[in-house]
Design a protein around this motif. Structure first.
Motif, short mmCIF file in Angstrom:
data_model
loop_
_atom_site.label_atom_id
_atom_site.label_comp_id
_atom_site.label_asym_id
_atom_site.label_seq_id
_atom_site.Cartn_x
_atom_site.Cartn_y
_atom_site.Cartn_z
N ALA A 193 69.70 -112.33 46.36
CA ALA A 193 71.08 -112.21 46.03
C ALA A 193 71.53 -111.02 46.80
O ALA A 193 72.63 -111.22 47.33
CB ALA A 193 71.15 -111.81 44.36
N LEU A 218 75.51 -110.83 47.59
CA LEU A 218 76.22 -111.20 46.28
C LEU A 218 77.17 -110.24 45.59
O LEU A 218 78.23 -110.61 45.25
CB LEU A 218 75.19 -111.53 45.16
CG LEU A 218 75.74 -112.01 43.78
CD1 LEU A 218 76.65 -112.99 43.80
CD2 LEU A 218 74.49 -112.35 42.80
N LEU A 266 70.70 -117.38 39.62
CA LEU A 266 69.56 -117.27 40.40
C LEU A 266 68.34 -118.44 39.83
O LEU A 266 67.74 -118.90 40.91
CB LEU A 266 68.93 -116.03 40.38
CG LEU A 266 69.68 -114.89 41.20
CD1 LEU A 266 69.08 -113.40 41.18
CD2 LEU A 266 69.98 -115.19 42.67
N VAL A 323 77.69 -117.02 40.88
CA VAL A 323 76.40 -116.51 41.31
C VAL A 323 75.77 -117.77 42.45
O VAL A 323 75.38 -117.38 43.67
CB VAL A 323 75.54 -115.94 40.55
CG1 VAL A 323 74.30 -115.72 40.99
CG2 VAL A 323 76.17 -114.86 39.77
N ILE A 353 75.17 -117.47 46.70
CA ILE A 353 73.83 -117.73 47.37
C ILE A 353 73.92 -118.75 48.30
O ILE A 353 73.25 -118.75 49.30
CB ILE A 353 72.75 -117.91 46.23
CG1 ILE A 353 72.67 -116.55 45.33
CG2 ILE A 353 71.24 -117.92 46.94
CD1 ILE A 353 72.64 -115.47 45.97
#
Length: 525
Positions: free
Chosen positions: A72, A77, A317, A474, A478
Protein backbone atom coordinates in the motif's frame (compact mmCIF):
# COMPACT_ATOMS: atom_id res chain seq x y z
CA UNK A 1 -3.31 12.51 -9.95
CA UNK A 2 -2.76 8.86 -10.75
CA UNK A 3 -4.24 6.18 -8.54
CA UNK A 4 -0.81 4.95 -7.55
CA UNK A 5 2.72 6.31 -7.83
CA UNK A 6 3.98 2.87 -8.84
CA UNK A 7 2.01 0.10 -10.51
CA UNK A 8 1.44 -2.62 -7.95
CA UNK A 9 3.06 -5.45 -9.90
CA UNK A 10 6.23 -3.39 -10.30
CA UNK A 11 6.84 -2.93 -6.58
CA UNK A 12 9.24 -4.85 -4.40
CA UNK A 13 6.37 -5.70 -2.05
CA UNK A 14 4.44 -7.43 -4.85
CA UNK A 15 7.44 -9.66 -5.58
CA UNK A 16 7.88 -10.37 -1.89
CA UNK A 17 4.21 -11.35 -1.61
CA UNK A 18 4.68 -13.83 -4.46
CA UNK A 19 7.55 -15.38 -2.54
CA UNK A 20 5.50 -15.36 0.65
CA UNK A 21 2.65 -17.20 -1.06
CA UNK A 22 4.99 -19.83 -2.43
CA UNK A 23 6.56 -20.28 0.99
CA UNK A 24 3.50 -20.44 3.21
CA UNK A 25 0.32 -19.22 1.52
CA UNK A 26 -0.63 -22.29 -0.47
CA UNK A 27 -0.23 -24.50 2.59
CA UNK A 28 -1.61 -22.05 5.13
CA UNK A 29 -4.06 -23.80 7.46
CA UNK A 30 -6.33 -21.74 9.69
CA UNK A 31 -6.81 -24.56 12.15
CA UNK A 32 -3.07 -24.86 12.70
CA UNK A 33 -2.74 -21.09 12.87
CA UNK A 34 -5.18 -20.88 15.78
CA UNK A 35 -3.53 -23.83 17.51
CA UNK A 36 -0.05 -22.34 17.17
CA UNK A 37 -1.12 -18.87 18.26
CA UNK A 38 -4.13 -18.66 20.59
CA UNK A 39 -3.94 -14.85 20.40
CA UNK A 40 -4.73 -14.93 16.69
CA UNK A 41 -8.25 -13.55 17.24
CA UNK A 42 -6.81 -10.49 18.96
CA UNK A 43 -4.19 -10.04 16.24
CA UNK A 44 -6.71 -10.03 13.44
CA UNK A 45 -9.78 -8.37 14.92
CA UNK A 46 -10.49 -4.77 15.73
CA UNK A 47 -13.12 -2.20 16.55
CA UNK A 48 -13.97 0.59 14.13
CA UNK A 49 -16.72 3.22 14.34
CA UNK A 50 -20.05 1.50 15.11
CA UNK A 51 -18.86 -2.03 14.31
CA UNK A 52 -16.40 -4.80 15.14
CA UNK A 53 -14.48 -6.82 12.58
CA UNK A 54 -12.98 -10.30 12.94
CA UNK A 55 -10.45 -11.02 10.19
CA UNK A 56 -8.86 -13.98 11.97
CA UNK A 57 -10.50 -16.63 9.77
CA UNK A 58 -8.70 -15.34 6.69
CA UNK A 59 -5.72 -16.95 4.97
CA UNK A 60 -3.25 -14.44 6.27
CA UNK A 61 -0.51 -14.19 8.87
CA UNK A 62 1.43 -11.29 10.36
CA UNK A 63 4.32 -11.36 7.85
CA UNK A 64 1.86 -11.35 4.95
CA UNK A 65 -0.10 -8.43 6.33
CA UNK A 66 3.13 -6.49 6.87
CA UNK A 67 4.00 -7.02 3.21
CA UNK A 68 0.52 -5.98 2.12
CA UNK A 69 0.81 -2.77 4.14
CA UNK A 70 4.18 -2.15 2.51
CA UNK A 71 2.53 -2.71 -0.88
CA UNK A 72 0.00 0.00 0.00
CA UNK A 73 2.77 2.44 0.86
CA UNK A 74 4.80 1.65 -2.24
CA UNK A 75 1.71 2.17 -4.41
CA UNK A 76 1.03 5.59 -2.87
CA UNK A 77 -2.24 4.68 -1.17
CA UNK A 78 -1.92 7.31 1.53
CA UNK A 79 -1.18 10.06 -0.99
CA UNK A 80 -4.15 8.99 -3.12
CA UNK A 81 -6.45 8.95 -0.09
CA UNK A 82 -5.27 12.39 1.02
CA UNK A 83 -5.77 13.72 -2.51
CA UNK A 84 -9.40 12.60 -2.43
CA UNK A 85 -10.05 14.29 0.91
CA UNK A 86 -8.31 17.44 -0.39
CA UNK A 87 -10.72 17.65 -3.32
CA UNK A 88 -8.17 16.93 -6.05
CA UNK A 89 -9.47 15.63 -9.37
CA UNK A 90 -8.66 11.98 -8.84
CA UNK A 91 -11.42 10.96 -11.30
CA UNK A 92 -8.97 11.54 -14.12
CA UNK A 93 -11.05 10.37 -17.11
CA UNK A 94 -13.82 12.85 -16.26
CA UNK A 95 -11.52 15.47 -14.70
CA UNK A 96 -13.58 15.58 -11.53
CA UNK A 97 -13.04 15.62 -7.82
CA UNK A 98 -14.43 12.73 -5.77
CA UNK A 99 -16.06 14.22 -2.68
CA UNK A 100 -19.00 12.11 -1.59
CA UNK A 101 -17.42 12.21 1.88
CA UNK A 102 -18.24 15.94 1.94
CA UNK A 103 -21.94 15.12 1.94
CA UNK A 104 -21.62 13.73 5.46
CA UNK A 105 -19.17 16.32 6.84
CA UNK A 106 -20.58 18.42 9.67
CA UNK A 107 -20.55 22.19 9.16
CA UNK A 108 -17.12 23.63 10.04
CA UNK A 109 -18.60 25.39 13.06
CA UNK A 110 -19.43 21.99 14.56
CA UNK A 111 -15.85 20.78 14.33
CA UNK A 112 -13.35 21.66 17.04
CA UNK A 113 -10.62 22.13 14.43
CA UNK A 114 -11.50 22.18 10.76
CA UNK A 115 -9.48 19.66 8.83
CA UNK A 116 -7.23 20.94 6.06
CA UNK A 117 -9.37 19.43 3.32
CA UNK A 118 -12.46 21.22 4.65
CA UNK A 119 -10.63 24.57 4.55
CA UNK A 120 -9.89 24.09 0.85
CA UNK A 121 -13.45 23.20 -0.08
CA UNK A 122 -15.37 25.36 2.39
CA UNK A 123 -17.59 26.85 -0.32
CA UNK A 124 -18.68 23.40 -1.48
CA UNK A 125 -19.39 22.38 2.10
CA UNK A 126 -21.59 25.44 2.60
CA UNK A 127 -23.61 24.54 -0.50
CA UNK A 128 -23.88 20.94 0.72
CA UNK A 129 -25.44 22.08 3.98
CA UNK A 130 -27.78 24.53 2.29
CA UNK A 131 -29.08 21.73 0.08
CA UNK A 132 -29.22 19.27 2.98
CA UNK A 133 -31.26 21.69 5.09
CA UNK A 134 -33.73 22.28 2.25
CA UNK A 135 -34.06 18.57 1.52
CA UNK A 136 -34.61 17.65 5.16
CA UNK A 137 -37.16 20.45 5.58
CA UNK A 138 -39.08 19.03 2.63
CA UNK A 139 -38.82 15.53 4.10
CA UNK A 140 -40.36 16.78 7.33
CA UNK A 141 -43.09 18.53 5.36
CA UNK A 142 -43.98 15.26 3.63
CA UNK A 143 -43.88 13.36 6.92
CA UNK A 144 -46.34 15.83 8.42
CA UNK A 145 -48.73 15.64 5.44
CA UNK A 146 -51.28 12.98 6.38
CA UNK A 147 -52.76 13.09 2.87
CA UNK A 148 -49.56 11.60 1.44
CA UNK A 149 -49.51 7.92 2.30
CA UNK A 150 -47.36 6.57 -0.54
CA UNK A 151 -44.00 7.77 -1.80
CA UNK A 152 -42.74 6.28 -5.07
CA UNK A 153 -39.05 6.68 -5.88
CA UNK A 154 -38.39 6.35 -9.61
CA UNK A 155 -34.70 5.95 -10.40
CA UNK A 156 -32.16 3.33 -11.39
CA UNK A 157 -28.65 2.30 -10.37
CA UNK A 158 -27.37 4.50 -7.58
CA UNK A 159 -30.65 6.42 -7.58
CA UNK A 160 -32.47 3.22 -6.62
CA UNK A 161 -30.16 0.68 -5.01
CA UNK A 162 -28.91 2.94 -2.23
CA UNK A 163 -32.15 4.47 -0.96
CA UNK A 164 -34.04 1.20 -1.36
CA UNK A 165 -31.43 -0.75 0.58
CA UNK A 166 -31.28 1.84 3.36
CA UNK A 167 -35.06 2.24 3.72
CA UNK A 168 -35.45 -1.53 4.07
CA UNK A 169 -32.54 -1.74 6.49
CA UNK A 170 -33.99 0.94 8.76
CA UNK A 171 -37.61 -0.25 8.64
CA UNK A 172 -37.64 -0.26 12.45
CA UNK A 173 -37.20 3.54 12.40
CA UNK A 174 -39.75 4.28 9.67
CA UNK A 175 -42.66 6.63 10.28
CA UNK A 176 -45.94 4.66 10.41
CA UNK A 177 -48.51 5.59 7.82
CA UNK A 178 -46.04 6.15 4.99
CA UNK A 179 -45.40 3.41 2.42
CA UNK A 180 -42.29 3.69 0.28
CA UNK A 181 -42.07 2.06 -3.14
CA UNK A 182 -39.13 1.81 -5.52
CA UNK A 183 -39.39 1.53 -9.29
CA UNK A 184 -36.27 1.12 -11.40
CA UNK A 185 -36.75 -1.43 -14.19
CA UNK A 186 -37.97 -0.22 -17.57
CA UNK A 187 -40.04 -3.41 -17.66
CA UNK A 188 -43.55 -2.01 -17.23
CA UNK A 189 -44.59 -4.87 -14.97
CA UNK A 190 -42.72 -3.26 -12.09
CA UNK A 191 -44.33 0.16 -12.36
CA UNK A 192 -47.77 -1.30 -13.12
CA UNK A 193 -47.59 -3.44 -9.98
CA UNK A 194 -46.84 -0.40 -7.84
CA UNK A 195 -49.44 1.85 -9.47
CA UNK A 196 -52.15 -0.75 -8.86
CA UNK A 197 -51.72 -0.12 -5.11
CA UNK A 198 -51.99 3.67 -5.27
CA UNK A 199 -54.43 6.57 -5.38
CA UNK A 200 -53.18 9.75 -7.08
CA UNK A 201 -54.37 12.07 -4.32
CA UNK A 202 -52.33 10.17 -1.75
CA UNK A 203 -49.13 9.67 -3.75
CA UNK A 204 -45.87 11.57 -4.08
CA UNK A 205 -43.54 10.62 -6.94
CA UNK A 206 -39.81 11.32 -6.58
CA UNK A 207 -38.04 11.35 -9.96
CA UNK A 208 -34.36 10.67 -9.31
CA UNK A 209 -32.16 11.36 -12.31
CA UNK A 210 -29.11 13.61 -12.20
CA UNK A 211 -29.55 14.67 -15.84
CA UNK A 212 -33.30 14.05 -16.08
CA UNK A 213 -32.56 12.07 -19.23
CA UNK A 214 -31.93 8.51 -17.98
CA UNK A 215 -33.95 6.32 -20.34
CA UNK A 216 -35.41 3.90 -17.80
CA UNK A 217 -36.19 6.60 -15.26
CA UNK A 218 -37.81 9.00 -17.69
CA UNK A 219 -39.86 6.24 -19.34
CA UNK A 220 -41.24 5.29 -15.93
CA UNK A 221 -41.70 8.93 -14.92
CA UNK A 222 -43.73 9.74 -18.03
CA UNK A 223 -45.89 6.66 -17.52
CA UNK A 224 -46.46 7.66 -13.89
CA UNK A 225 -47.44 11.16 -15.02
CA UNK A 226 -49.87 9.74 -17.56
CA UNK A 227 -51.37 7.42 -14.93
CA UNK A 228 -51.68 10.34 -12.50
CA UNK A 229 -53.71 12.37 -15.00
CA UNK A 230 -55.78 9.43 -16.23
CA UNK A 231 -56.78 8.61 -12.65
CA UNK A 232 -58.01 12.15 -12.02
CA UNK A 233 -54.90 13.42 -10.32
CA UNK A 234 -54.49 17.17 -10.05
CA UNK A 235 -51.57 19.47 -9.22
CA UNK A 236 -48.47 17.74 -10.57
CA UNK A 237 -46.33 20.29 -8.76
CA UNK A 238 -47.60 18.99 -5.42
CA UNK A 239 -47.40 15.29 -6.23
CA UNK A 240 -44.07 15.18 -8.11
CA UNK A 241 -40.59 16.24 -6.99
CA UNK A 242 -37.27 15.86 -8.82
CA UNK A 243 -33.83 14.95 -7.56
CA UNK A 244 -31.83 16.39 -10.44
CA UNK A 245 -29.46 19.09 -11.60
CA UNK A 246 -31.55 19.70 -14.75
CA UNK A 247 -34.06 22.12 -13.27
CA UNK A 248 -35.22 23.26 -16.71
CA UNK A 249 -36.18 19.75 -17.84
CA UNK A 250 -37.96 19.11 -14.54
CA UNK A 251 -39.90 22.35 -15.04
CA UNK A 252 -40.96 21.31 -18.53
CA UNK A 253 -42.22 18.06 -16.96
CA UNK A 254 -44.36 20.14 -14.59
CA UNK A 255 -42.20 19.80 -11.49
CA UNK A 256 -41.39 22.88 -9.42
CA UNK A 257 -39.80 21.19 -6.38
CA UNK A 258 -36.25 20.13 -7.24
CA UNK A 259 -33.15 19.26 -5.27
CA UNK A 260 -29.77 19.07 -7.00
CA UNK A 261 -26.31 17.70 -6.39
CA UNK A 262 -22.86 18.01 -7.88
CA UNK A 263 -20.70 16.41 -10.56
CA UNK A 264 -18.28 15.22 -7.88
CA UNK A 265 -20.97 12.85 -6.58
CA UNK A 266 -20.96 9.55 -8.46
CA UNK A 267 -24.26 7.73 -8.74
CA UNK A 268 -23.20 4.78 -6.58
CA UNK A 269 -21.99 7.24 -3.93
CA UNK A 270 -25.08 9.46 -4.00
CA UNK A 271 -27.15 7.99 -1.17
CA UNK A 272 -25.76 10.69 1.13
CA UNK A 273 -27.07 13.45 -1.16
CA UNK A 274 -30.62 14.41 -2.09
CA UNK A 275 -30.91 10.94 -3.60
CA UNK A 276 -31.38 9.92 0.04
CA UNK A 277 -34.68 11.84 0.25
CA UNK A 278 -36.76 8.62 0.48
CA UNK A 279 -34.69 7.60 3.49
CA UNK A 280 -35.06 11.05 5.06
CA UNK A 281 -38.83 10.80 4.65
CA UNK A 282 -38.80 7.33 6.17
CA UNK A 283 -36.63 8.01 9.24
CA UNK A 284 -36.85 11.79 9.61
CA UNK A 285 -34.32 14.59 9.56
CA UNK A 286 -32.68 13.59 12.84
CA UNK A 287 -32.36 9.98 11.76
CA UNK A 288 -30.82 11.04 8.45
CA UNK A 289 -28.31 13.25 10.23
CA UNK A 290 -27.37 10.28 12.42
CA UNK A 291 -26.92 8.23 9.26
CA UNK A 292 -24.54 10.86 7.90
CA UNK A 293 -22.72 11.06 11.23
CA UNK A 294 -22.06 7.32 11.26
CA UNK A 295 -20.53 7.54 7.80
CA UNK A 296 -18.47 10.57 8.78
CA UNK A 297 -17.04 8.69 11.75
CA UNK A 298 -15.83 5.99 9.35
CA UNK A 299 -14.45 8.67 7.03
CA UNK A 300 -12.37 10.03 9.88
CA UNK A 301 -11.20 6.53 10.78
CA UNK A 302 -10.08 5.94 7.18
CA UNK A 303 -8.51 9.39 6.85
CA UNK A 304 -6.48 9.44 10.05
CA UNK A 305 -5.95 5.94 11.47
CA UNK A 306 -2.52 4.34 10.86
CA UNK A 307 -2.66 1.73 8.12
CA UNK A 308 -2.02 -1.13 10.54
CA UNK A 309 -5.33 -0.50 12.36
CA UNK A 310 -7.24 1.06 9.51
CA UNK A 311 -10.12 -1.29 8.79
CA UNK A 312 -10.95 -0.19 5.22
CA UNK A 313 -7.25 -0.53 4.39
CA UNK A 314 -7.00 -4.00 5.91
CA UNK A 315 -10.11 -5.19 4.07
CA UNK A 316 -9.04 -3.68 0.75
CA UNK A 317 -5.59 -5.25 0.99
CA UNK A 318 -7.15 -8.60 1.86
CA UNK A 319 -9.22 -8.29 -1.33
CA UNK A 320 -6.01 -7.77 -3.33
CA UNK A 321 -4.34 -10.73 -1.60
CA UNK A 322 -7.20 -13.03 -2.53
CA UNK A 323 -7.77 -11.74 -6.07
CA UNK A 324 -4.19 -11.46 -7.27
CA UNK A 325 -2.27 -13.99 -5.24
CA UNK A 326 -4.74 -16.75 -4.38
CA UNK A 327 -6.66 -16.26 -7.62
CA UNK A 328 -10.11 -16.23 -6.01
CA UNK A 329 -12.54 -14.86 -8.57
CA UNK A 330 -15.50 -13.95 -6.36
CA UNK A 331 -16.51 -12.90 -2.86
CA UNK A 332 -19.79 -13.72 -1.14
CA UNK A 333 -21.57 -11.21 1.08
CA UNK A 334 -23.91 -12.87 3.59
CA UNK A 335 -25.82 -10.45 5.84
CA UNK A 336 -27.52 -12.36 8.65
CA UNK A 337 -30.23 -9.73 8.89
CA UNK A 338 -33.37 -9.69 6.82
CA UNK A 339 -33.33 -5.91 7.05
CA UNK A 340 -30.05 -5.95 5.09
CA UNK A 341 -31.45 -8.14 2.34
CA UNK A 342 -30.66 -5.59 -0.38
CA UNK A 343 -27.10 -4.99 0.84
CA UNK A 344 -25.57 -7.56 -1.57
CA UNK A 345 -27.21 -5.87 -4.57
CA UNK A 346 -26.04 -2.46 -3.37
CA UNK A 347 -22.47 -3.68 -2.87
CA UNK A 348 -22.46 -5.35 -6.28
CA UNK A 349 -22.78 -1.96 -7.94
CA UNK A 350 -20.34 -0.31 -5.54
CA UNK A 351 -17.60 -2.87 -6.14
CA UNK A 352 -18.06 -4.03 -9.70
CA UNK A 353 -18.99 -0.69 -11.26
CA UNK A 354 -16.10 0.94 -9.43
CA UNK A 355 -13.36 -1.62 -9.96
CA UNK A 356 -14.57 -3.68 -12.90
CA UNK A 357 -11.87 -2.16 -15.09
CA UNK A 358 -9.27 -3.74 -17.39
CA UNK A 359 -7.05 -0.70 -17.89
CA UNK A 360 -5.05 1.49 -15.55
CA UNK A 361 -5.36 5.25 -15.20
CA UNK A 362 -3.05 5.60 -18.21
CA UNK A 363 -5.53 3.67 -20.39
CA UNK A 364 -3.19 0.72 -20.84
CA UNK A 365 -4.36 -2.86 -20.34
CA UNK A 366 -3.41 -4.38 -16.98
CA UNK A 367 -1.68 -7.75 -16.72
CA UNK A 368 -3.45 -8.69 -13.48
CA UNK A 369 -7.04 -9.22 -12.34
CA UNK A 370 -9.12 -6.49 -10.74
CA UNK A 371 -12.63 -6.63 -9.20
CA UNK A 372 -13.95 -10.01 -8.08
CA UNK A 373 -17.55 -10.98 -8.69
CA UNK A 374 -19.57 -9.97 -5.63
CA UNK A 375 -22.75 -11.86 -4.84
CA UNK A 376 -24.88 -13.11 -1.98
CA UNK A 377 -28.20 -13.38 -0.20
CA UNK A 378 -29.25 -12.88 3.41
CA UNK A 379 -28.84 -15.69 5.90
CA UNK A 380 -30.33 -18.09 6.70
CA UNK A 381 -31.88 -18.24 3.20
CA UNK A 382 -28.47 -18.57 1.57
CA UNK A 383 -27.73 -21.67 3.62
CA UNK A 384 -30.49 -23.46 1.74
CA UNK A 385 -29.31 -22.22 -1.65
CA UNK A 386 -25.59 -21.75 -2.33
CA UNK A 387 -23.82 -22.70 0.90
CA UNK A 388 -23.45 -26.25 -0.42
CA UNK A 389 -20.96 -24.86 -2.94
CA UNK A 390 -19.21 -22.71 -0.35
CA UNK A 391 -18.56 -25.74 1.85
CA UNK A 392 -17.92 -28.51 -0.68
CA UNK A 393 -17.55 -26.92 -4.10
CA UNK A 394 -14.35 -26.92 -6.13
CA UNK A 395 -13.88 -23.14 -5.90
CA UNK A 396 -12.83 -21.36 -2.73
CA UNK A 397 -15.01 -18.30 -2.20
CA UNK A 398 -14.17 -15.93 0.67
CA UNK A 399 -17.33 -15.06 2.60
CA UNK A 400 -18.10 -11.83 4.41
CA UNK A 401 -20.65 -12.35 7.15
CA UNK A 402 -22.54 -9.36 8.56
CA UNK A 403 -24.40 -9.85 11.83
CA UNK A 404 -26.26 -7.63 14.29
CA UNK A 405 -25.85 -8.31 18.00
CA UNK A 406 -29.22 -6.93 19.14
CA UNK A 407 -32.48 -7.79 17.43
CA UNK A 408 -34.70 -5.06 16.06
CA UNK A 409 -37.87 -6.98 16.99
CA UNK A 410 -39.38 -8.53 20.11
CA UNK A 411 -40.23 -12.03 18.84
CA UNK A 412 -38.73 -14.58 21.26
CA UNK A 413 -36.38 -17.31 20.07
CA UNK A 414 -35.61 -16.01 16.60
CA UNK A 415 -32.49 -13.92 17.09
CA UNK A 416 -30.62 -16.53 19.07
CA UNK A 417 -31.13 -19.04 16.28
CA UNK A 418 -30.02 -16.48 13.70
CA UNK A 419 -26.80 -15.67 15.56
CA UNK A 420 -26.12 -19.34 16.20
CA UNK A 421 -26.38 -20.02 12.48
CA UNK A 422 -24.02 -17.26 11.40
CA UNK A 423 -21.42 -18.28 13.98
CA UNK A 424 -21.78 -21.93 13.02
CA UNK A 425 -21.41 -21.28 9.29
CA UNK A 426 -18.18 -19.33 9.79
CA UNK A 427 -16.91 -22.07 12.09
CA UNK A 428 -17.86 -24.86 9.68
CA UNK A 429 -16.19 -23.17 6.72
CA UNK A 430 -12.96 -22.98 8.68
CA UNK A 431 -12.95 -26.30 10.55
CA UNK A 432 -14.56 -28.61 8.02
CA UNK A 433 -15.24 -32.29 8.76
CA UNK A 434 -13.46 -35.47 7.69
CA UNK A 435 -15.31 -38.29 5.95
CA UNK A 436 -13.54 -41.24 4.37
CA UNK A 437 -16.48 -41.84 2.04
CA UNK A 438 -16.06 -38.40 0.52
CA UNK A 439 -19.67 -37.31 0.20
CA UNK A 440 -19.81 -35.93 3.72
CA UNK A 441 -16.27 -34.58 3.67
CA UNK A 442 -15.88 -30.85 4.28
CA UNK A 443 -12.33 -29.71 3.45
CA UNK A 444 -12.53 -26.66 5.72
CA UNK A 445 -9.84 -23.96 5.72
CA UNK A 446 -12.23 -21.77 3.76
CA UNK A 447 -11.82 -18.10 4.63
CA UNK A 448 -14.35 -15.66 5.99
CA UNK A 449 -14.58 -12.20 7.50
CA UNK A 450 -17.10 -11.36 10.23
CA UNK A 451 -18.53 -7.85 10.66
CA UNK A 452 -20.58 -7.36 13.82
CA UNK A 453 -22.85 -4.39 14.50
CA UNK A 454 -24.09 -3.80 18.02
CA UNK A 455 -27.45 -2.63 16.62
CA UNK A 456 -28.74 -1.79 13.18
CA UNK A 457 -29.28 1.96 13.52
CA UNK A 458 -28.95 4.90 11.15
CA UNK A 459 -25.45 5.55 12.49
CA UNK A 460 -24.23 1.96 12.25
CA UNK A 461 -25.67 1.54 8.76
CA UNK A 462 -23.92 4.73 7.67
CA UNK A 463 -20.63 3.47 9.05
CA UNK A 464 -21.04 0.06 7.40
CA UNK A 465 -21.67 1.58 3.96
CA UNK A 466 -18.78 4.05 4.26
CA UNK A 467 -16.50 1.18 5.28
CA UNK A 468 -17.38 -0.64 2.06
CA UNK A 469 -16.86 2.51 -0.03
CA UNK A 470 -13.39 3.01 1.36
CA UNK A 471 -12.31 -0.63 1.05
CA UNK A 472 -13.22 -0.43 -2.67
CA UNK A 473 -11.14 2.76 -2.89
CA UNK A 474 -8.18 0.92 -1.38
CA UNK A 475 -8.19 -2.04 -3.76
CA UNK A 476 -8.76 0.28 -6.73
CA UNK A 477 -5.81 2.44 -5.71
CA UNK A 478 -3.54 -0.60 -5.41
CA UNK A 479 -4.61 -1.80 -8.86
CA UNK A 480 -3.95 1.65 -10.29
CA UNK A 481 -7.40 2.08 -11.83
CA UNK A 482 -9.93 4.90 -11.78
CA UNK A 483 -12.64 3.62 -9.43
CA UNK A 484 -14.93 6.58 -10.14
CA UNK A 485 -15.96 6.36 -13.79
CA UNK A 486 -18.23 3.78 -15.43
CA UNK A 487 -17.73 3.91 -19.18
CA UNK A 488 -18.64 0.25 -19.45
CA UNK A 489 -22.28 1.15 -18.78
CA UNK A 490 -22.52 3.36 -21.87
CA UNK A 491 -22.07 1.14 -24.94
CA UNK A 492 -25.19 -0.96 -24.34
CA UNK A 493 -27.25 2.21 -23.84
CA UNK A 494 -26.13 3.62 -27.19
CA UNK A 495 -26.85 0.37 -29.03
CA UNK A 496 -30.25 0.06 -27.34
CA UNK A 497 -31.38 3.39 -28.79
CA UNK A 498 -30.46 2.20 -32.27
CA UNK A 499 -32.16 -1.15 -31.84
CA UNK A 500 -35.33 0.42 -30.40
CA UNK A 501 -35.73 2.34 -33.64
CA UNK A 502 -35.09 -0.82 -35.67
CA UNK A 503 -37.82 -2.67 -33.76
CA UNK A 504 -40.29 -0.18 -35.19
CA UNK A 505 -38.97 -0.30 -38.77
CA UNK A 506 -37.64 -3.85 -39.06
CA UNK A 507 -34.42 -2.52 -40.58
CA UNK A 508 -31.56 -4.92 -39.79
CA UNK A 509 -29.01 -3.34 -42.13
CA UNK A 510 -25.47 -3.61 -40.78
CA UNK A 511 -26.35 -5.78 -37.80
CA UNK A 512 -24.43 -8.92 -36.94
CA UNK A 513 -26.10 -12.19 -37.86
CA UNK A 514 -27.27 -13.07 -34.36
CA UNK A 515 -28.77 -9.67 -33.54
CA UNK A 516 -30.37 -9.52 -36.98
CA UNK A 517 -31.91 -12.97 -36.53
CA UNK A 518 -33.26 -12.15 -33.09
CA UNK A 519 -34.66 -8.83 -34.30
CA UNK A 520 -36.54 -10.55 -37.11
CA UNK A 521 -37.78 -13.23 -34.71
CA UNK A 522 -39.14 -10.64 -32.29
CA UNK A 523 -40.97 -8.53 -34.89
CA UNK A 524 -42.29 -11.43 -36.92
CA UNK A 525 -46.01 -12.14 -36.71
Amino acid sequence: MSAASTRCDQTAAWTALRVQLEKTGNEFDLRKAFKNRPERFDDFSQAAPHLFADLSKNLIDAPTEILLLELARQCGLERHRDAMFAGEHINSTENRAVMHFLLRNPPPAQKGRAQEATEKIADELSRVHETLAAMLAYAEQVRADDAITDIVNIGIGGSDLGPQMAVLALEEFRLPGKRLHFVSNVDGHELAGVLAQLKPENTLFLIASKTFTTTETMTNALSAKHWFGAQGGKDIARHFAALTTNVAAAGEFGISTTFGFWDWVGGRYSLWSVIGLPLAIAIGAQGFREFLAGAHAMDEHFRSTPLERNLPVRLGLLDVWYRNFHGFTSRCIAPYSSALRRLPAYLQQLEMESNGKRVGVDGQALPYATAPVLWGEPGTNGQHAYFQMLHQGTDVVPVEFVAVKKAGHSLPGHHGKLLANVLAQAQALMEGKSDAGGHKHFPGNRPSTFLLLEELTPASLGALIALQEHRVFVSGAIWGINSFDQWGVELGKVLARDIEARLATGDDTGLDGSTSGLLRKIISG
